[in-house]
Design an enzyme around this catalytic site. Sequence first.
Site, PDB file in Angstrom:
ATOM      1  N   GLU A  32    -130.225  65.698 -30.385  1.00  0.00           N
ATOM      2  CA  GLU A  32    -129.626  65.200 -29.140  1.00  0.00           C
ATOM      3  C   GLU A  32    -130.180  65.930 -27.925  1.00  0.00           C
ATOM      4  O   GLU A  32    -130.425  65.335 -26.877  1.00  0.00           O
ATOM      5  CB  GLU A  32    -128.107  65.395 -29.177  1.00  0.00           C
ATOM      6  CG  GLU A  32    -127.394  64.510 -30.162  1.00  0.00           C
ATOM      7  CD  GLU A  32    -125.943  64.944 -30.291  1.00  0.00           C
ATOM      8  OE1 GLU A  32    -125.114  64.436 -29.525  1.00  0.00           O
ATOM      9  OE2 GLU A  32    -125.641  65.801 -31.148  1.00  0.00           O
ATOM     10  N   LYS A  76    -117.231  67.179 -39.388  1.00  0.00           N
ATOM     11  CA  LYS A  76    -118.389  66.780 -38.595  1.00  0.00           C
ATOM     12  C   LYS A  76    -119.641  67.621 -38.847  1.00  0.00           C
ATOM     13  O   LYS A  76    -119.584  68.808 -39.068  1.00  0.00           O
ATOM     14  CB  LYS A  76    -118.070  66.879 -37.086  1.00  0.00           C
ATOM     15  CG  LYS A  76    -117.115  65.862 -36.564  1.00  0.00           C
ATOM     16  CD  LYS A  76    -117.647  64.437 -36.574  1.00  0.00           C
ATOM     17  CE  LYS A  76    -118.754  64.211 -35.566  1.00  0.00           C
ATOM     18  NZ  LYS A  76    -118.252  64.261 -34.184  1.00  0.00           N
TER      19      LYS A  76
END
Length: 466
Positions: free
Chosen positions: A294, A287
């Site tokens: 965000e 990841k």
Amino acid sequence: MSAGAGKPWGGRFAQGQDPEAEAFTASLAFDRRLWPHDIEGSVAWARALARAGLISEGELTALLDGLAAVRAELAEGRFPFRRELEDIHMNIERRLVELAGPVGGRLHTGRSRNDQIALDERLYLREVIARVDEGVREVQAALLDRAEEHLGAAMPGYTHLQRAQPVLLSHHLLAYVVMLERDRDRLRDGRARVNVLPLGAGALAGAAFPIDREALARELGFTVPSANSMDAVSDRDFVVEFLSHAAILGMHLSRLAADLTLWATSEFGFVEFSDTFATGSSIMPQKKNPDVAELIRGKSGRLYGNLVAVLATMKGLPLTYNSDMQEDKEPLFDSVDTLRAVLAVAPPMLRSLTFKVERMREAAGAHYSTATDLADYLVRKGLPFREAHEVVGRTVRHGLAQGKELGDLTLEELRGFSPLIEADVHRALTVEASLAARAVLGGTAPDAVRRALAAARALAEKGGHP
Ligand code: ARG
């Protein structure tokens, strides 16, 4: 000595304050950041008292020297803050008396903490607005640089998050520059209402001494003195306005962050965040998470919350000052701090992004993105747009059934839908033709975008405002 001794209002009180009540009412923990403005206001007020003949020149000098000494203690981190003195105003005043002697007790003549706090907040916000403007310009500059770098790169434009029409990546980035320019406009506009002098309003009815408020306004750089003393001490519109402008600015940056996080998915694959502005997963080794983007998106939530908090606090307050209004500070400071953090991290994040322009270009031409161009082509051949829309709709349905894009259909297949279609049709269905056709002012044609870029650059570089 009365039991209220130690408090500036000691005379009236027979009992000391309950410790819980003292902790509950104190604002020092958060309003201490206003100290430079509180001192600036006190310096101007001391001068105004001297001009009005209320203190002598010698007393003025003593007050100014004392305030300079207090300022030095604060600046050097050796000021003895005392929570029992409730707020920054009384802390500074008490220290002034300690350092300058009884003359310090003359400073609060004709003044109240009610006009004092309104003044401090206005002085503070004036500075904040200039800083926020600077920060917004940094974000604009980063967007403009990336737009210039990729001028000519095509990508799909979306409506309903469905591919709609090709646009230039630069056009998309410029949309944010334009939004941010509106934010700068709003800040500048709001500044005009921040820049009103409340000092001289006293507690609520106006100072009972002949203070020249015009001169005081000039000295502190305000455009005008407030017109009504009751309004002056109970007005927090300027805080609400700033919080509202901060919320809208946060919303814009949140949408930018939302676009980027979406583009960074494997499904889109339009951008890659730099390792320096991403984080990994504690469990999934593969990841790369766009945490910075965000959180830029996430921070907008607290900006909205702070606005609503102050609106809710002010609603229903009878005139004039009420202690409820002390609750305006933490939301205000939180929005200021949040904006500062977001505006600091956004420009380097934008500058370190990699735009995957081949992948964008590929997507820009896929999934019937130039269907509107085929309809426009038929309109240019004389067909009413509604009929052209119908013809192209049927053509797309045919293409979908055949698994072919519009550009892959042969001239014969296309002519089956309208005899107006001729050999020049395939050229009209390219991404380049689609872009070039939108040469209207504000459109996505390369020339129009080049002009928009130059205009936006000129505006964004225009500093010094608000
Ligand atoms: N700490 C107060 C505030 O933030 C300052 C003004 C207090 N005035 C008063 N009368 N209690 O609003």
